[in-house]
Design an enzyme around this catalytic site. Structure first.
Site, short mmCIF file in Angstrom:
data_model
loop_
_atom_site.label_atom_id
_atom_site.label_comp_id
_atom_site.label_asym_id
_atom_site.label_seq_id
_atom_site.Cartn_x
_atom_site.Cartn_y
_atom_site.Cartn_z
N GLY A 59 0.84 -1.20 0.00
CA GLY A 59 0.00 0.00 0.00
C GLY A 59 0.87 1.24 0.00
N CYS A 86 5.38 -6.11 1.54
CA CYS A 86 5.67 -4.69 1.41
C CYS A 86 5.06 -3.89 2.58
CB CYS A 86 5.19 -4.19 0.05
SG CYS A 86 5.92 -2.62 -0.36
N TYR A 87 4.00 -3.10 2.35
CA TYR A 87 3.41 -2.38 3.48
C TYR A 87 2.94 -3.38 4.55
CZ TYR A 87 0.29 0.56 6.27
OH TYR A 87 -0.32 1.21 7.30
N HIS A 173 7.90 -7.94 -3.67
CA HIS A 173 6.59 -8.34 -4.20
C HIS A 173 6.68 -9.68 -4.92
CE1 HIS A 173 4.32 -4.57 -3.59
NE2 HIS A 173 5.53 -4.03 -3.62
N GLU A 175 4.27 -11.35 -5.98
CA GLU A 175 3.14 -11.49 -6.91
C GLU A 175 3.43 -10.95 -8.30
OE1 GLU A 175 3.44 -9.43 -4.46
OE2 GLU A 175 2.43 -7.52 -4.76
N SER A 227 -24.12 -7.16 -24.59
CA SER A 227 -23.33 -6.27 -25.45
C SER A 227 -22.65 -7.07 -26.55
CB SER A 227 -22.26 -5.56 -24.61
OG SER A 227 -21.27 -6.50 -24.24
N GLY A 229 -20.10 -8.84 -25.84
CA GLY A 229 -18.78 -9.11 -25.27
C GLY A 229 -18.85 -10.38 -24.44
N ASP A 231 -18.20 -10.89 -21.34
CA ASP A 231 -18.73 -10.82 -19.97
C ASP A 231 -20.25 -10.92 -19.95
OD1 ASP A 231 -16.08 -10.34 -19.49
OD2 ASP A 231 -16.31 -8.18 -19.21
N SER A 232 -20.90 -10.08 -20.76
CA SER A 232 -22.36 -10.13 -20.71
C SER A 232 -22.88 -11.42 -21.34
CB SER A 232 -22.97 -8.90 -21.38
OG SER A 232 -22.62 -8.84 -22.73
N SER A 233 -22.16 -11.94 -22.35
CA SER A 233 -22.62 -13.18 -22.97
C SER A 233 -22.53 -14.34 -21.98
CB SER A 233 -21.77 -13.52 -24.19
OG SER A 233 -21.78 -12.44 -25.09
N LYS A 370 -10.83 -11.55 -16.34
CA LYS A 370 -11.25 -11.84 -17.72
C LYS A 370 -10.92 -13.27 -18.16
CE LYS A 370 -12.54 -8.92 -20.67
NZ LYS A 370 -13.90 -8.38 -20.72
#
Ligand code: XMP
Length: 514
Positions: A59, A86-87, A173, A175, A227, A229, A231-233, A370
């Site tokens: 952070g 880290c933080y 980090h 990650e 849409s 796309g 995601d909506s599909s 995604k």
């Protein structure tokens, strides 16, 4: 069965969500939660998840800043394994009485860490490891119940562990991909320390998502804005399994889709058995966008019009719930997760009017990234060309026309986009690309076509490589391909006199221009 889960406490670092992603990639479920979560909150979560460990993210704060985020005492006193990064590393050191100061030098980028004790979270690491750092404060010493596991030139305590309790801290980090053995560290923590089983797949999520939709919507009707796309599909396919004929999918034809796309979507969904309504709203959108130049304003107008169309149809079909394909990065960048800054309003999140006529918005993909959505889509037998299609923003080409959207500009950007897609696909370059498209800028420049002066639009080409759209690199496309695209655009679109290539990474730029 409840999945073994690692919670990532979000202290506002830009990589908090990457940690969660990396853990999921290792087959263990992970959620990002607010740093302020208490042990009681975790106990409540245990109805759904088998929480096996906590990771405290990085952070931007210093533990000495007034009001800097802290961790609940009840969590510190719990027996849950904890890894601070880290933080998070500095915070654990601070609360357990370590000595932290501003480092003599801010460290950013690659550093070599000396692994003095390759045990526990650092098990199987080399004595010297290439790691990625980004910090100002540094831990100089820890109380006697802790031991140092690694150091760097600037960090006397670059990694530590408690001698008895499962508490660990790492300054770098693990990650980010730049830390060579970062995943090994995460695996040591989640499997050896937290004893998680690697049995989570994004596709496990299908059953619970269908149940969630069923339970929320009950016997009422729901509507989804399709849409085209991924995601909506995917949301529509899930919802159709949950609700059958009680789902009404609405494809709002706003006129901003890519060339040929509307027809393709109609074809795919008409064959899928989903109850589909196509609303022709081309005029309505263009009229409302007249004179609108500001990108945020555009998104809001588009969000509003979408909802108006939905509400009208919902009223007609008597739908009381709205389903949306919002995914994790949409929520992060719209500033609707704790501690994240607002980058832009994704139209399907912050662009919605505050007074909705629906009982509830249901967002089954809200915690997926995604590529996890793509896996789910394939599992649901979505046609491959649909499941692998490149991401496309909800406000569509309207945010790829800089400034005011007009009919003329829409025609130009559609033609340019088609050329970009054709040339890149012809060159077999799509495998590495996250997105590739054209932007119609609002800059006109002088050119020469034939023997006469041309004063026309500038089209920008953007092609990026990315894993999850949180960060992206511009693609180093071969010059021959760029040349072909540029030549075709200027030859085939008389209104364009210049083509430029966008060579900016994300950050600092976003992927879309608006
Ligand atoms: P940016 O431009 O923020 O985009 O780097 C990250 C990813 O999100 C897509 N995008 C959107 N998707 N509604 C959406 O559904 C939006 O308003 C929106 N804006 C950007 C973008 O194409 C990229 O894949």
């Amino acid at each position: 069965m409840k999945p073994d889960t690692i919670l990532v406490l979000d202290f506002g670092g830009q990589y908090a969500h990457l940690i969660s992603r990396r853990i999921r990639e290792n087959g263990v479920y992970s959620e990002v939660v607010s740093f302020g979560i208490s042990y009681d909150d975790i106990s409540n979560l245990s109805e759904k998840f088998n929480v096996k460990g906590l990771i405290l993210s990085g952070g931007p704060s210093s533990v000495y800043d007034q009001g800097s985020p802290k961790i609940s005492r009840s969590i510190l006193e719990s027996k849950l394994p904890m890894l601070g990064l880290c933080y998070g590393h500095q915070l654990l050191s601070y609360v357990f009485g370590g000595n932290i100061k501003k480092a003599s030098k801010k460290e950013f980028g690659h550093t070599l860490a000396q692994i003095t004790k390759p045990i526990a979270i650092l098990n199987k690491l080399n004595r010297t490891e290439k790691v990625w750092m980004s910090h100002g404060d540094t831990v100089y010493s820890m109380p006697s119940e802790f031991e140092t596991l690694a150091t760097t030139d600037n960090c006397p305590v670059a990694a530590f562990r408690h001698k008895v309790k499962p508490i660990f801290g790492i300054q770098w980090h693990p990650e980010v991909a730049h830390t060579v053995n970062g995943n090994l560290i995460l695996k040591n923590f989640i499997f050896d320390i937290c004893k998680c089983e690697n049995n989570w797949q994004p596709t496990n999520f299908i059953k619970s998502a269908i149940n969630e939709i069923k339970q929320t919507v009950g016997n009422e009707k729901a509507i989804i804005g399709l849409s085209g796309g991924i995601d909506s599909s995917t949301t529509a396919l899930l919802a159709s399994k949950a609700l059958g004929k009680n789902l009404v999918a609405v494809f709002v034809d706003h006129g901003f889709m890519r060339e040929g796309e509307t027809e393709e979507i109609k074809k795919i969904f008409k064959n899928s058995g989903i109850n589909l309504i196509i609303a022709d709203a081309k005029k309505q959108f263009l009229t409302k966008l007249k004179g609108v130049k500001d990108p945020e304003e555009k998104r809001k107008v588009i969000g509003n019009e979408f909802i108006k169309v939905f509400e009208k149809i919902a009223e007609k079909v008597k739908a009381t719930y709205l389903l949306q394909g919002t995914i994790y990065p949409d929520r992060i960048e719209s500033g609707s997760t704790a501690n994240a800054d607002k980058i832009k309003t994704h139209h399907n999140v912050g662009g919605l009017p505050s007074k909705m006529k629906f009982k509830k918005i249901v967002e089954p993909l809200r915690d997926l990234y995604k590529d996890e959505v793509r896996n789910v889509a394939e599992e649901l037998s979505m046609p491959i060309n649909m499941a692998r299609r490149q991401p496309f923003p909800g406000p569509a080409l309207a945010v790829r026309i800089i400034g005011e959207v007009t009919e003329e500009k829409l025609i130009i950007v559609k033609k340019a986009d088609k050329i970009v897609r054709e040339e890149i696909e012809k060159s077999n370059l799509t495998g590495n690309l996250w997105q590739y498209f054209a932007i119609l800028t609002d800059t006109k420049t002088t050119g020469v076509k034939g023997d006469s002066r041309a004063y026309g639009y500038t089209v920008a080409i953007r092609a990026v490589e990315s894993k999850e759209a949180m960060t992206a690199n511009f693609a180093k496309l071969p010059y021959e391909v760029l040349e072909k695209i540029s030549t075709r655009i200027t030859n085939e679109i008389p209104e364009v006199s210049r083509v430029v290539y966008d060579v900016t990474h994300k950050p600092p730029s976003t992927i879309e221009w608006e």
